[in-house]
Design a protein around this motif. Structure first.
Motif, PDB file in Angstrom:
ATOM      1  N   LEU B 292       0.838  -1.197   0.000  1.00  0.00           N
ATOM      2  CA  LEU B 292       0.000   0.000   0.000  1.00  0.00           C
ATOM      3  C   LEU B 292       0.873   1.247   0.000  1.00  0.00           C
ATOM      4  CD1 LEU B 292      -2.445  -1.242   2.756  1.00  0.00           C
ATOM      5  CD2 LEU B 292      -2.690  -1.479   0.286  1.00  0.00           C
ATOM      6  N   SER B 293       0.781   2.034  -1.054  1.00  0.00           N
ATOM      7  CA  SER B 293       1.553   3.262  -1.059  1.00  0.00           C
ATOM      8  C   SER B 293       0.646   4.481  -1.140  1.00  0.00           C
ATOM      9  CB  SER B 293       2.546   3.252  -2.227  1.00  0.00           C
ATOM     10  OG  SER B 293       1.860   3.521  -3.423  1.00  0.00           O
ATOM     11  N   ARG B 294      -0.648   4.242  -1.368  1.00  0.00           N
ATOM     12  CA  ARG B 294      -1.573   5.389  -1.402  1.00  0.00           C
ATOM     13  C   ARG B 294      -2.173   5.578  -0.023  1.00  0.00           C
ATOM     14  NH1 ARG B 294      -4.620   3.931  -6.129  1.00  0.00           N
ATOM     15  NH2 ARG B 294      -6.483   4.416  -4.946  1.00  0.00           N
ATOM     16  N   LYS B 295      -2.131   6.821   0.449  1.00  0.00           N
ATOM     17  CA  LYS B 295      -2.553   7.129   1.806  1.00  0.00           C
ATOM     18  C   LYS B 295      -3.928   6.575   2.156  1.00  0.00           C
ATOM     19  CE  LYS B 295      -0.339  11.067   3.894  1.00  0.00           C
ATOM     20  NZ  LYS B 295      -0.445  12.440   4.329  1.00  0.00           N
ATOM     21  N   GLU B 296      -4.859   6.696   1.211  1.00  0.00           N
ATOM     22  CA  GLU B 296      -6.226   6.341   1.573  1.00  0.00           C
ATOM     23  C   GLU B 296      -6.391   4.820   1.709  1.00  0.00           C
ATOM     24  OE1 GLU B 296      -5.254   7.783  -1.138  1.00  0.00           O
ATOM     25  OE2 GLU B 296      -6.325   7.107  -2.931  1.00  0.00           O
ATOM     26  N   LEU B 297      -5.343   4.073   1.380  1.00  0.00           N
ATOM     27  CA  LEU B 297      -5.438   2.625   1.501  1.00  0.00           C
ATOM     28  C   LEU B 297      -4.737   2.089   2.738  1.00  0.00           C
ATOM     29  CD1 LEU B 297      -4.866   1.548  -2.199  1.00  0.00           C
ATOM     30  CD2 LEU B 297      -6.977   1.395  -0.887  1.00  0.00           C
ATOM     31  N   TYR B 298      -3.986   2.940   3.429  1.00  0.00           N
ATOM     32  CA  TYR B 298      -3.230   2.474   4.594  1.00  0.00           C
ATOM     33  C   TYR B 298      -4.117   1.726   5.581  1.00  0.00           C
ATOM     34  CZ  TYR B 298       0.751   5.503   3.462  1.00  0.00           C
ATOM     35  OH  TYR B 298       1.824   6.091   2.865  1.00  0.00           O
ATOM     36  N   THR B 299      -3.526   0.702   6.171  1.00  0.00           N
ATOM     37  CA  THR B 299      -4.173   0.108   7.346  1.00  0.00           C
ATOM     38  C   THR B 299      -3.698   0.904   8.559  1.00  0.00           C
ATOM     39  OG1 THR B 299      -2.364  -1.434   7.657  1.00  0.00           O
ATOM     40  CG2 THR B 299      -4.214  -2.187   6.315  1.00  0.00           C
ATOM     41  N   LEU B 300      -4.317   0.631   9.692  1.00  0.00           N
ATOM     42  CA  LEU B 300      -3.960   1.357  10.912  1.00  0.00           C
ATOM     43  C   LEU B 300      -2.471   1.277  11.190  1.00  0.00           C
ATOM     44  CD1 LEU B 300      -6.668   0.588  13.587  1.00  0.00           C
ATOM     45  CD2 LEU B 300      -6.045   2.781  12.606  1.00  0.00           C
ATOM     46  N   GLN B 301      -1.936   0.053  11.070  1.00  0.00           N
ATOM     47  CA  GLN B 301      -0.529  -0.135  11.430  1.00  0.00           C
ATOM     48  C   GLN B 301       0.372   0.695  10.525  1.00  0.00           C
ATOM     49  OE1 GLN B 301      -0.265  -1.950  14.061  1.00  0.00           O
ATOM     50  NE2 GLN B 301      -2.198  -3.069  14.052  1.00  0.00           N
ATOM     51  N   VAL B 302       0.083   0.666   9.239  1.00  0.00           N
ATOM     52  CA  VAL B 302       0.915   1.415   8.310  1.00  0.00           C
ATOM     53  C   VAL B 302       0.761   2.906   8.558  1.00  0.00           C
ATOM     54  CG1 VAL B 302       1.343   1.922   5.888  1.00  0.00           C
ATOM     55  CG2 VAL B 302       0.801  -0.403   6.578  1.00  0.00           C
ATOM     56  N   GLY B 303      -0.485   3.335   8.719  1.00  0.00           N
ATOM     57  CA  GLY B 303      -0.745   4.751   8.953  1.00  0.00           C
ATOM     58  C   GLY B 303      -0.015   5.244  10.183  1.00  0.00           C
ATOM     59  N   LEU B 304      -0.134   4.478  11.259  1.00  0.00           N
ATOM     60  CA  LEU B 304       0.524   4.862  12.508  1.00  0.00           C
ATOM     61  C   LEU B 304       2.021   4.986  12.314  1.00  0.00           C
ATOM     62  CD1 LEU B 304      -0.997   2.878  15.486  1.00  0.00           C
ATOM     63  CD2 LEU B 304      -0.778   5.335  15.201  1.00  0.00           C
ATOM     64  N   SER B 305       2.586   3.985  11.644  1.00  0.00           N
ATOM     65  CA  SER B 305       4.034   3.980  11.514  1.00  0.00           C
ATOM     66  C   SER B 305       4.507   5.139  10.639  1.00  0.00           C
ATOM     67  CB  SER B 305       4.494   2.633  10.963  1.00  0.00           C
ATOM     68  OG  SER B 305       5.210   2.790   9.783  1.00  0.00           O
ATOM     69  N   ILE B 306       3.760   5.426   9.590  1.00  0.00           N
ATOM     70  CA  ILE B 306       4.144   6.525   8.707  1.00  0.00           C
ATOM     71  C   ILE B 306       4.079   7.856   9.468  1.00  0.00           C
ATOM     72  CG2 ILE B 306       3.553   7.803   6.618  1.00  0.00           C
ATOM     73  CD1 ILE B 306       4.406   5.183   5.682  1.00  0.00           C
ATOM     74  N   TYR B 307       2.971   8.067  10.184  1.00  0.00           N
ATOM     75  CA  TYR B 307       2.810   9.337  10.901  1.00  0.00           C
ATOM     76  C   TYR B 307       3.838   9.487  12.006  1.00  0.00           C
ATOM     77  CZ  TYR B 307      -1.323  10.893   8.509  1.00  0.00           C
ATOM     78  OH  TYR B 307      -2.164  11.345   7.560  1.00  0.00           O
ATOM     79  N   SER B 308       4.161   8.351  12.666  1.00  0.00           N
ATOM     80  CA  SER B 308       5.112   8.461  13.768  1.00  0.00           C
ATOM     81  C   SER B 308       6.526   8.639  13.247  1.00  0.00           C
ATOM     82  CB  SER B 308       5.042   7.223  14.655  1.00  0.00           C
ATOM     83  OG  SER B 308       5.623   6.129  13.991  1.00  0.00           O
ATOM     84  N   GLY B 309       6.726   8.372  11.957  1.00  0.00           N
ATOM     85  CA  GLY B 309       8.056   8.539  11.389  1.00  0.00           C
ATOM     86  C   GLY B 309       8.283   9.926  10.815  1.00  0.00           C
ATOM     87  N   GLU B 310       7.225  10.735  10.829  1.00  0.00           N
ATOM     88  CA  GLU B 310       7.369  12.076  10.273  1.00  0.00           C
ATOM     89  C   GLU B 310       8.296  12.928  11.126  1.00  0.00           C
ATOM     90  OE1 GLU B 310       3.453  13.530   9.943  1.00  0.00           O
ATOM     91  OE2 GLU B 310       3.154  12.731   7.932  1.00  0.00           O
ATOM     92  N   LEU B 311       8.837  13.961  10.507  1.00  0.00           N
ATOM     93  CA  LEU B 311       9.810  14.786  11.206  1.00  0.00           C
ATOM     94  C   LEU B 311       9.185  15.440  12.440  1.00  0.00           C
ATOM     95  CD1 LEU B 311      12.614  14.936  10.337  1.00  0.00           C
ATOM     96  CD2 LEU B 311      12.196  17.168   9.271  1.00  0.00           C
ATOM     97  N   ASN B 312       7.996  15.983  12.244  1.00  0.00           N
ATOM     98  CA  ASN B 312       7.324  16.677  13.322  1.00  0.00           C
ATOM     99  C   ASN B 312       6.202  15.787  13.859  1.00  0.00           C
ATOM    100  OD1 ASN B 312       6.589  18.575  15.091  1.00  0.00           O
ATOM    101  ND2 ASN B 312       5.867  20.072  13.580  1.00  0.00           N
ATOM    102  N   VAL B 313       6.593  14.913  14.763  1.00  0.00           N
ATOM    103  CA  VAL B 313       5.621  13.914  15.218  1.00  0.00           C
ATOM    104  C   VAL B 313       4.570  14.554  16.114  1.00  0.00           C
ATOM    105  CG1 VAL B 313       5.323  11.727  16.387  1.00  0.00           C
ATOM    106  CG2 VAL B 313       7.443  12.204  15.181  1.00  0.00           C
TER     107      VAL B 313
END
Lengths: 361, 350, 342
Positions: B292-313
């Motif tokens: 899944l590389s499109r945001k609207e398809l993320y599962t919770l786990q992927v979404g969480l990990s992507i957001y927590s990896g952002e520079l400004n968490v």
């Protein structure tokens, strides 16, 4: 309806031949019992008739139609399994209805048939229960009920009483006999218990190692066993077998010499005089009497089992073991010397291949 | 059982405490804190405002500094309890802070500025649960989407897993056919081929099937789990074959035997597999991350990990969403723990 | 496990929900009866096996075999036919090292860094995991009040998703986190643990043990509970000291379970990825970069992605896993035989 015919039927599992050349005809309405020791192929034979196993060779016909390639469901038979094989997740009523629903029978008729069978078997009170909530005897009735509602051309029963205790087995046996009389349907019944076979059967089929040893009515098997195996299998306690030799002694009689030198006059049929030589004498324990008269045989008591109404004596005749069932009570003990008489006993003679010599009775 | 334990670490003479008793309780109590503590801390933190989260040392419970609107100031001002030079205490609002001196006003007299050393003031705080941490992601972010994607993947994959694996287990436990042993070995052998080994070519296959950036691309590769076939087959082997013979005599088709006899009787094993499957699929991470590389398809786990990896968490949202992600698993834990533990002890599979 | 009868007939609500399913199943039945007549009962076995085998084939077996081909191709093209054959070049690249103990001397230095990290991780994590779960199992096997509660305590993290585990600990280990709070109380200054090479490595070990320990504890506990207690009674009658009973009775009888657990832990440790990826992202630098993350990044994530190289690395890892799994199967069989003899 319910005429089953097997012609030269064989069955092998891989390289192992379980049934050899079975020829058998079961008439409509007949109660036939397959009996034999475990592993003789009797259950396989039944499952083959049921359609759960495919014969390797030969021909199987029901009501004149060859059914070798007809699946079990379409043979119109019903089976009662040893473990009853009731569907544990269905109520008794659903168990009875399952097979009927599969034929898309109207609901009303299903209900009617179940009601009838339930009345007949007196299981109405627990139609809504699950099999797990029933006693062994009740489950057994349900298993029979499941067969009855199908109105099959023949009932196949695979050791249906073996999971019941001794007392229940006796009474259920009687009920089965009554049921057969009432339904007058063909029934094929498999058991290893010769008492069940004797009491229930119109005809008994004795099997051993995949072969039919003898087919006959219970009394035929008892009185004229075809061979040493059938003689030993039918009747309780088992027939005594004594080794000896046979010499012809004029027309229709012969002299049998037992080990130890004792001689017996036995009538034989003409034409069997040629069977001179080593022989086995068969005599049933009930037919031996304790009698010190003429021509009696000396024996030594090894064990006494007093049952009250009768006494079972284990004795030794010139090194050969012999069993006597004497009516009444006897004041005997281990080591006592007794004398046995065979004069009133029907004596069976078996040649060295175990085949019974026809005797002129 | 208990005697075994008693014997291994029994109390000498049953009087007083042996060192093993002390050790046991230190281990258990310590375990309680280490195992549950982090999760409890997470839940507690998830109710804190961003300001409270940035504080050090942190507080156990979520507090916020009280604010008051003071005449003449646009924004609400923070309230502090100030120790006055005469020793009395009063509540003032802070206008601004310069170095170690804070300029404060009394809410009653907005015009009169009081200068206070910051050491002499403490914020007036009340406990407050920042429920907006929870409500905002649901309304402003794609979080509902992620939640829905996760639920869809979990439910669909579990249903397919149950059906496909129970059918295979039925074939492998109740039929004699050529190649049965081979099929069984093949399935067991795939235990040796974890995702991490085949992810590169699997990705190309999933792409070739047009399942890249598609939830079915997440679902399908996971459903034919050898563990599932194995658990179900072992269980079905205990169902007597005579039952199937009986059903055949009762004119049931093979499909009916599967559906009306085998499946209901396998219910306990199916339940165990269902629970496992729900936990597995809910927790899946690496494969969804790849597919899944499109945001609207993320599962919770992927979404969480992507957001927590952002520079400004945005930790306040991340923490709250982590708690939400935990909820189904915690529910499973609370209600079905016994089921799972006996399942693991019985099969040794996870 | 054995076939129990499911209890109860199910609520009427459940029955109502089942009605459409029942209808669907009945609808499928008619065509399937036709199939059954055509194929025979034996053919139906194939029918039941087919969906599973199809999915297996496409999503497990096929990629498994393609992987070998993939590892012998180069370039960044996705589909195998578009890729250029390079023979063993990728393997040669992976093994191109002047000195195998020094990753910096290798052409593919990140690979060897990841291998080295993984080796250290496995060594540390497996031994500590076994130690902790064995101790916990022994303690839970004692006569305890509320044992199932304590068992649940240690089991709890097992169900959490790796992402949640990673986030929980990332939150605890960060500068304003719980750990620094506790240390602050003891007079230490706050420290950013995950920015420290050694501490972040230790954190990945600790966190993965925290998350999975309960699972292995459970298996070991089951093994302990299967040891017949009369053995201990007999030993007690013989005057055996508890420590000796542990070494001579408990440990030998637990050995089959212990070996299985060791191999299971090993297999999982080699593949560690999810929680580490969330917790440290492989950093700082490459200090917690493990082999699965290397494969993932080489195959998918980096600008200079090289799927062929990733495939080659994954095959090497797969070889290690196959060896470990075979060891496990061998041990399992040995354990079974032992059990059968009992």
């Amino acid at each position: 309806m319910g005429h089953i015919k097997l012609t030269n039927v064989t069955k092998s599992f891989g390289a192992v031949d379980v049934l050899h050349d079975i020829n058998l005809e079961i008439k409509d309405g007949e109660f036939v019992v397959f009996v034999g020791p475990s592993g003789c192929g009797k259950s396989t034979l039944l499952r083959m008739i049921a359609g759960l196993e495919k014969p390797t060779g030969g021909e199987l016909a029901i009501d004149g139609k060859v059914v070798n390639d007809v699946p079990a469901a379409d043979r119109g038979l019903a089976m009662v399994f040893q473990s009853y094989a009731l569907y544990p997740h269905m109520s008794v009523r659903q168990n009875l209805a399952f097979g009927l629903e599969n034929t898309r029978m109207p609901k009303a008729e299903i209900a009617e048939r179940i009601g009838e069978a339930a009345r007949m078997l007196e299981i109405e009170a627990y139609l809504e229960r699950r099999p797990g909530q029933l006693s062994g005897g009740q489950r057994q009735r349900v298993a029979i009920g499941r067969a009855i509602v199908r109105r099959p051309v023949a009932f196949l029963l695979d050791e249906p009483l073996s999971n019941l205790d001794a007392e229940l087995r006796g009474s259920t046996r009687a009920e089965l006999a009554a049921l057969h009389a009432r339904l007058s349907a063909t029934m094929i019944y498999v058991t290893h218990d010769q008492v069940e076979a004797m009491t229930l059967a119109d005809r008994i089929v004795v099997l051993r190692a995949g072969r039919i040893e003898q087919i006959g009515t219970p009394l035929e098997l008892y009185n004229r066993p075809a061979n040493r195996f059938v003689a030993g299998f039918i009747g309780s306690p088992h027939m005594n077998f004594l080794e000896g030799t046979l010499e012809a002694a004029g027309a229709g009689t012969a002299v049998a010499t037992l080990k130890g030198g004792h001689q017996l006059q036995v009538p034989i049929a003409d034409g069997t005089a040629a069977a001179e030589g080593p022989i086995t004498l068969g005599v049933r324990p009930h037919h031996i009497t304790l009698d010190a008269g003429e021509n009696s045989i000396p024996a030594k008591i090894r064990l006494v089992e007093a049952l009250g109404s009768e006494t079972v004596l284990h004795a030794d005749v010139a090194g050969q073991k012999i069993l006597i069932v004497a009516p009444g009570q006897h004041n005997l003990a281990q080591g006592d010397d007794v004398r046995l008489s065979l004069s009133a006993a029907p004596i069976h003679l078996f040649n060295d291949r175990g085949i019974r010599l026809e005797r002129a009775v | 059982m208990s005697r075994v334990a008693e014997f291994i670490f029994r109390r000498r003479g049953r009087s007083g405490w042996h060192w093993t008793d002390v050790f046991t309780w230190v281990w258990l109590i310590g375990g309680l804190f280490i195992m549950f503590g982090p999760a409890v801390w997470l839940v507690g933190s998830s109710f804190k405002s961003p300001a409270a989260l940035a504080e050090f040392p942190p507080t156990i419970m979520p507090y916020v500094t009280q604010k008051a609107t003071v005449e003449g100031y646009d924004k609400p001002l923070d309230l502090y309890e100030v120790t006055m030079p005469d020793g009395s205490k009063t509540v003032l609002a802070e206008v601004r802070r310069i170095g170690i001196v804070s300029q404060m006003v009394s809410p009653d007299k907005p015009t009169e500025i009081v200068k206070v050393k910051i050491a002499e003031r403490t914020p007036v705080r009340t406990m407050s649960f920042a429920t907006s941490n929870y409500s905002e992601p649901f309304t402003h972010f794609d979080f509902v989407r992620y939640l829905w994607n996760s639920v869809f993947v979990t439910v669909t994959a579990t249903l397919i897993t149950l059906i496909v694996n129970s059918m295979a287990a039925f074939a492998l436990s109740k039929y004699e056919f050529r190649g049965r042993t081979f099929a069984m070995l093949l399935i067991l052998a795939t235990l040796m081929v974890p995702l991490s080994v085949i992810m590169v070519p699997l990705y190309s296959i999933v792409s070739a099937l047009g399942l890249f950036n598609n939830l079915w691309g997440v679902i399908l590769p996971t459903v034919a789990t050898p563990t599932g076939v194995f658990i179900l087959r072992q269980y079905m082997l205990t169902i007597p074959d005579e039952l199937i013979d009986a059903a055949r005599m009762d004119k049931a088709s093979e499909w009916q035997i599967y559906w009306r006899i085998i499946l209901p009787l396998t219910a306990p094993a199916l339940a165990v597999l269902a629970i496992f499957s729900v936990v597995w699929r809910w927790n899946d991470f690496l494969w969804p991350l790849i597919v899944l590389s499109r945001k609207e398809l993320y599962t919770l786990q992927v979404g969480l990990s992507i957001y927590s990896g952002e520079l400004n968490v945005q930790w306040h949202f991340i923490l709250a969403m982590t708690v939400v992600t935990m909820i189904p698993v915690v529910l499973v834990f609370i209600f079905l723990q016994r089921f799972i533990t006996t399942g693991i002890a019985g099969t040794g599979l996870k | 496990m054995k076939a129990d009868v499911p209890k109860g007939t199910g609520s009427s609500l459940g029955e109502a929900a089942m009605a459409p399913v029942r209808l669907a199943m009945a609808a499928i039945d008619a065509p399937l009866r036709w199939v059954q007549r055509r194929l025979g009962i034996g053919g139906m076995a194939t029918f039941f096996l087919l969906p599973n085998m199809l999915i297996f084939g496409v999503f497990v077996l096929l990629p498994f075999f393609i992987n070998f081909a993939y590892s012998m191709t180069g370039g960044t093209a996705l589909f195998l036919p578009d890729r250029s054959f390079v023979g063993g070049e990728q393997y040669a690249r992976l093994f191109d090292c002047a000195n195998y103990t020094d990753p910096n001397s290798c052409a593919e230095d990140t690979f060897w860094t990841a291998v080295g990290n993984t080796a250290w991780f496995v060594l540390l994590q497996v031994s500590l995991m076994i130690l902790f779960s064995l101790i916990t199992a022994l303690i839970l096997n004692r006569e305890l009040m509320a044992r199932s509660f304590w068992r649940a305590v240690f089991f709890f993290p097992v169900l959490l998703s790796p992402v949640v585990v990673g986030l929980i600990w990332k939150w605890i280990l960060q500068r304003q986190g719980l750990l620094n709070f506790g240390l602050y109380g003891l007079g230490f200054d706050p420290y950013t643990w995950l920015n420290d090479r050694n501490w972040s490595f230790a954190a990945t070990v600790g966190v993965s043990i925290w998350a999975h320990m309960g699972f292995y504890t459970l298996i070991l506990l089951a093994g302990l509970q299967a040891i017949p207690k009369d053995l201990y009674e007999a030993a007690e009658m013989d005057g055996t000291r508890p420590a000796r009973a542990f070494w001579r009775i408990t440990l030998p009888l637990l050995m089959p379970n212990l070996l299985v657990v060791i191999v299971l832990v090993l297999i999982r440790a080699v593949q560690i990825f999810d929680e580490v990826y969330v917790l440290t992202g492989g950093g700082p630098g490459t200090s917690t970069l493990y082999i699965t993350q290397y494969i993932y990044e080489t195959g998918f994530a980096t600008q200079l992605r090289n799927p062929g190289l990733a495939a080659a690395a994954s095959i090497l890892m797969g070889a290690v896993l196959v060896v470990l799994t075979l060891v496990q199967l061998g041990l399992g069989r040995k354990g079974e035989k032992k059990g059968a003899r009992k």
